[in-house]
Structure formats: C-alpha cells, structure tokens
Scaffold this active site. Structure first.
Site: not given
Ligand SMILES: C[S@@+](CC[C@H](N)C(=O)[O-])C[C@H]1O[C@@H](n2cnc3c(N)ncnc32)[C@H](O)[C@@H]1O
Length: 232
Positions: A106, A128-129, A146, A150
């Site tokens: 991404q 990582d968040a 959103e 996750h």
């Molecule tokens: C539903 S998408 C939303 C993407 C973006 N925020 C948007 O609104 O277009 C969820 C996003 O969270 C990311 N993600 C999931 N777990 C994560 C983590 N632990 N740390 C960072 N990013 C994460 C995914 O790779 C994905 O890009």
C-alpha cells in the site's frame, strides 16, 4: 508483504484490481479505502464516483475534527493507499505529512500516486500503529481513519498517539462503534465465516462508552464524539 502478521484479503483484492487498471475500483478505492460521508444522503447515487466523493468527504470530516491547520505536522496512521495524506496535501500549505502503514504494498502505491506540493513534505513510513516510529511530542495531529479495529491493541495505540502528540494536539479516529449493547458484533463475526476471511483480523466491539473510559485511562482530555447519523 513486509509483515507476515498482516493478513487483509480485501486489500489483496483491491490492490490486484488497481494493478489491473480496473476503472470502477480506481474510482471507488484508488484514493480511500473506507466508507463514505454523504451530507445529503438523499442525493447519493451509489455509483463508484459518488462513493469515492463520499469517501473523500469522510476524510475531510475526520481531519477537520482534529483541527488541522497550515504549518502543522500531521500523522495519518494506517494510511491505506495515501488518500487522506493526498487530501491534506491539496488543502493545506507548509504541512509535513506522515503516512504510516504496516503493508509496504500500500505504501508503494501511495508513493507512486501522491506527490507533495512544493511547500509541503510527505513521508510514507512502514511501521506498526502500536509502536509508532516517531519522536515524543513531534506531531500536531494524529489521524486513524477506519483502521483502529485492525490494530492489535487499542490502548497501546492510544498511548503511542498521546506520546507523539505535542501538548494540545488532537487525535481523530473513525471506527464502527456499536451502540451500548455488548456482545452482538462478536456474535456477528464469530458466526459468519465470510467476514474474517475477507477482512482479516478485526475487533468492532468498542462502544463510545468504552472509548470514553479508555481515553481517560490513557490520559487524553475530554473526548468529543459525533454520532454519524449520515455515514453509510
Ligand atoms: C480499512 S483500511 C483504511 C485505510 C486508510 N486509513 C483509508 O481510510 O483509506 C485499514 C488500514 O489499516 C492498516 N493497518 C492494519 N493494521 C495496522 C497496524 N497494526 N499498523 C499500521 N497500519 C495498520 C491496513 O494496512 C490498512 O491500510
């Protein structure tokens, strides 16, 4: 994928379709991968273009809640393919924009499609968040559009967001917050074989009340919430 712990089948599909030049996916998900905000739901046409426009408006609602202004450093956590960063770049000047994501695919898409305007800077960072690779008190606003459902641990993410925020900074998130009925979302996904196999790991059990308690425990000031009566 850089991190084998991240399993998001819906992104496998979206990235594949974008890679193949699918015009419908491009309009609906080429910038944002989240649900939309229609100020006038009666006027929704539910085309891919209409959906993309509502998704853009959703980002605007969220970063407006974070009081974003020119001359700020703004961190978008879980930044998807860079849509919120792109929107901020178009609307604000002299801003330093940071997009963080676990998924390097991404980030690669975001890097190809989002270019900083001359007075702005953009950095897309893998991480990582729950372990933000940024210094204490280094950003004015943290956004998580959103994606918090996750993350492995909401409390850890909130602690990290508070750590990197400058005093007086804002965290703005959007989530699927159920009303104060405990239990039904768990029932929904546990009994549904399709949802986890398409969305990967997620937890949508956090009510506004749970958020209020958690944000207080972590040390944030009073939480402001909007019940999204017009979000679809
Ligand atoms: C539903 S998408 C939303 C993407 C973006 N925020 C948007 O609104 O277009 C969820 C996003 O969270 C990311 N993600 C999931 N777990 C994560 C983590 N632990 N740390 C960072 N990013 C994460 C995914 O790779 C994905 O890009």
């Amino acid at each position: 994928m850089a991190n084998s712990a991240l399993t998001l089948p819906y992104f496998d599909l979206i990235l594949k379709q974008l890679d193949q030049g699918d015009a419908i996916f491009e309009q609906a998900f080429g910038r944002h991968v989240h649900w939309g905000y229609w100020a006038n739901p009666d006027q929704a046409t539910y085309t891919a273009k209409d959906y993309g426009a509502a998704a853009e408006q959703m980002s605007v609602e969220i970063y407006s809640a974070a009081q974003v202004q020119d001359h700020q450093t703004i961190l978008d956590v879980g930044c998807g393919v860079g849509g919120t960063v792109a929107s901020l770049n178009e609307r604000f000047t002299n801003v330093s924009l940071l997009g963080l994501n676990l998924d390097e695919r991404q980030l690669a898409y975001a890097q190809q499609t989002v270019t900083a305007r001359p007075e702005n800077t953009i950095e897309f960072v893998q991480g990582d968040a729950c372990a933000l690779p940024f210094a204490d008190q280094s950003v004015d606003a943290v956004l998580a559009v959103e994606c918090i459902f996750h993350f492995p641990d909401r409390k850890q993410f909130l602690q990290e967001a508070l750590r990197v925020l400058k005093p007086g900074g804002w965290l703005a998130i959007s989530d699927f917050a159920p009303f104060e009925m405990e239990g039904w979302p768990a029932f929904l996904w546990q009994s549904n074989p399709v949802l986890p196999s398409f969305y990967g790991s997620f937890d949508v059990t956090y009510t506004l009340q749970k958020y209020r308690i958690l944000s207080g425990q972590v040390g944030f000031g009073a939480m402001q919430s909007s019940i999204p009566s017009k979000i679809y």
